[in-house]
Motif scaffolding. Sequence first.
Motif, mmCIF file in Angstrom:
data_model
loop_
_atom_site.group_PDB
_atom_site.id
_atom_site.type_symbol
_atom_site.label_atom_id
_atom_site.label_comp_id
_atom_site.label_asym_id
_atom_site.label_seq_id
_atom_site.Cartn_x
_atom_site.Cartn_y
_atom_site.Cartn_z
ATOM 1 N N VAL A 125 -61.239 -90.226 -33.542
ATOM 2 C CA VAL A 125 -61.527 -89.994 -32.119
ATOM 3 C C VAL A 125 -61.482 -88.497 -31.829
ATOM 4 N N ALA A 126 -60.457 -87.805 -32.374
ATOM 5 C CA ALA A 126 -60.337 -86.361 -32.149
ATOM 6 C C ALA A 126 -61.533 -85.638 -32.775
ATOM 7 N N ALA A 127 -61.918 -86.078 -33.992
ATOM 8 C CA ALA A 127 -63.075 -85.444 -34.648
ATOM 9 C C ALA A 127 -64.342 -85.695 -33.839
ATOM 10 N N ALA A 128 -64.490 -86.905 -33.318
ATOM 11 C CA ALA A 128 -65.667 -87.216 -32.499
ATOM 12 C C ALA A 128 -65.668 -86.381 -31.227
ATOM 13 N N GLU A 129 -64.499 -86.246 -30.593
ATOM 14 C CA GLU A 129 -64.405 -85.421 -29.382
ATOM 15 C C GLU A 129 -64.736 -83.972 -29.703
ATOM 16 N N ASP A 130 -64.238 -83.479 -30.874
ATOM 17 C CA ASP A 130 -64.565 -82.112 -31.281
ATOM 18 C C ASP A 130 -66.064 -81.954 -31.491
ATOM 19 N N GLN A 131 -66.676 -82.952 -32.121
ATOM 20 C CA GLN A 131 -68.122 -82.895 -32.350
ATOM 21 C C GLN A 131 -68.887 -82.911 -31.015
ATOM 22 N N ILE A 132 -68.392 -83.758 -30.097
ATOM 23 C CA ILE A 132 -69.043 -83.816 -28.772
ATOM 24 C C ILE A 132 -68.902 -82.474 -28.065
ATOM 25 N N THR A 133 -67.696 -81.898 -28.098
ATOM 26 C CA THR A 133 -67.452 -80.595 -27.461
ATOM 27 C C THR A 133 -68.333 -79.528 -28.109
ATOM 28 N N SER A 134 -68.379 -79.552 -29.438
ATOM 29 C CA SER A 134 -69.207 -78.585 -30.160
ATOM 30 C C SER A 134 -70.678 -78.765 -29.810
ATOM 31 N N ALA A 135 -71.120 -80.012 -29.722
ATOM 32 C CA ALA A 135 -72.516 -80.281 -29.363
ATOM 33 C C ALA A 135 -72.796 -79.813 -27.942
ATOM 34 N N GLU A 136 -71.843 -80.040 -27.026
ATOM 35 C CA GLU A 136 -72.012 -79.578 -25.646
ATOM 36 C C GLU A 136 -72.132 -78.056 -25.609
ATOM 37 N N GLN A 137 -71.231 -77.367 -26.329
ATOM 38 C CA GLN A 137 -71.250 -75.917 -26.343
ATOM 39 C C GLN A 137 -72.554 -75.406 -26.971
ATOM 40 N N SER A 138 -72.978 -76.071 -28.030
ATOM 41 C CA SER A 138 -74.230 -75.683 -28.678
ATOM 42 C C SER A 138 -75.408 -75.882 -27.720
ATOM 43 N N ALA A 139 -75.388 -77.001 -26.991
ATOM 44 C CA ALA A 139 -76.464 -77.267 -26.029
ATOM 45 C C ALA A 139 -76.433 -76.242 -24.902
ATOM 46 N N ILE A 140 -75.227 -75.915 -24.434
ATOM 47 C CA ILE A 140 -75.100 -74.917 -23.363
ATOM 48 C C ILE A 140 -75.616 -73.572 -23.857
ATOM 49 N N ARG A 141 -75.270 -73.165 -25.086
ATOM 50 C CA ARG A 141 -75.751 -71.915 -25.663
ATOM 51 C C ARG A 141 -77.268 -71.925 -25.784
ATOM 52 N N ALA A 142 -77.777 -73.056 -26.252
ATOM 53 C CA ALA A 142 -79.231 -73.160 -26.412
ATOM 54 C C ALA A 142 -79.922 -73.032 -25.056
ATOM 55 N N VAL A 143 -79.339 -73.660 -24.026
ATOM 56 C CA VAL A 143 -79.926 -73.573 -22.679
ATOM 57 C C VAL A 143 -79.835 -72.131 -22.177
ATOM 58 N N LYS A 144 -78.673 -71.486 -22.389
ATOM 59 C CA LYS A 144 -78.506 -70.093 -21.947
ATOM 60 C C LYS A 144 -79.491 -69.187 -22.676
ATOM 61 N N ASP A 145 -79.587 -69.416 -24.008
ATOM 62 C CA ASP A 145 -80.527 -68.592 -24.787
ATOM 63 C C ASP A 145 -81.954 -68.790 -24.290
ATOM 64 N N GLN A 146 -82.280 -70.020 -24.021
ATOM 65 C CA GLN A 146 -83.633 -70.312 -23.509
ATOM 66 C C GLN A 146 -83.822 -69.673 -22.137
ATOM 67 N N ALA A 147 -82.758 -69.749 -21.304
ATOM 68 C CA ALA A 147 -82.838 -69.154 -19.965
ATOM 69 C C ALA A 147 -82.987 -67.635 -20.074
ATOM 70 N N ILE A 148 -82.250 -67.046 -21.008
ATOM 71 C CA ILE A 148 -82.332 -65.597 -21.200
ATOM 72 C C ILE A 148 -83.726 -65.220 -21.682
ATOM 73 N N THR A 149 -84.229 -66.004 -22.640
ATOM 74 C CA THR A 149 -85.556 -65.734 -23.174
ATOM 75 C C THR A 149 -86.605 -65.837 -22.061
ATOM 76 N N VAL A 150 -86.474 -66.888 -21.265
ATOM 77 C CA VAL A 150 -87.424 -67.072 -20.161
ATOM 78 C C VAL A 150 -87.266 -65.928 -19.150
ATOM 79 N N ALA A 151 -86.005 -65.548 -18.835
ATOM 80 C CA ALA A 151 -85.758 -64.485 -17.859
ATOM 81 C C ALA A 151 -86.277 -63.158 -18.373
ATOM 82 N N VAL A 152 -86.062 -62.884 -19.663
ATOM 83 C CA VAL A 152 -86.548 -61.627 -20.242
ATOM 84 C C VAL A 152 -88.072 -61.611 -20.209
ATOM 85 N N ALA A 153 -88.650 -62.755 -20.560
ATOM 86 C CA ALA A 153 -90.115 -62.828 -20.550
ATOM 87 C C ALA A 153 -90.637 -62.652 -19.130
ATOM 88 N N ALA A 154 -89.961 -63.286 -18.163
ATOM 89 C CA ALA A 154 -90.391 -63.162 -16.771
ATOM 90 C C ALA A 154 -90.196 -61.719 -16.294
#
Length: 184
Positions: A125-154
């Motif tokens: 359960v702890a490993a699954a929660e860690d994986q979920i947290t890691s996936a959330e953080q990775s998704a948040i980073r990916a969204v931020k990176d995409q937002a930055i890329t879009v903002a820089v392009a704009a």
Amino acid sequence: MKKLIALLALTASPAFAAGGPFLSLHNTNFVVLLAFLLFIGILIYAKVPAKIGGLLDARAVQIKAELEEARALREEAKALLASYEKKQKEVIEQSERIIASAKDEAMAAAAQAKADLKLSIARRVAAAEDQITSAEQSAIRAVKDQAITVAVAAAGDVLAKQMTAEGAAASIDAAIAQVDAKLH
């Protein structure tokens, strides 16, 4: 004893039943009586009754010895039986102790397995929660990176539309000066 045997032999003989002179060799009953008495006399002279008595006494002693041996064997068998019964009782008690010990060990192993299972489930359960947290953080980073890329392009599009050639050159010169100041 000898006299008694002789007296009985005389009284029981068929010679008294015959008629005529008894003490004659022509009387068959008298001759049979004499032969019988002679035979008994030879047996007594040869000590046959004593030998028969001795044989019977020896046989009685042998039988008595065999009985004593049988009694001794019986006592030995009783002792051996008691020993085997005692060993059987000890083996039964030992097997009962082994069974009780095995049951206790099985119960302890089951309790340990339950505890290990709970610990394993908690780890998963702890490993699954860690994986979920890691996936959330990775998704948040990916969204931020995409937002930055879009903002820089704009921003690049907006600056490209607003910027003239002279402003671009001045901006590049300012950036070079800023980098030079930071490096030295």
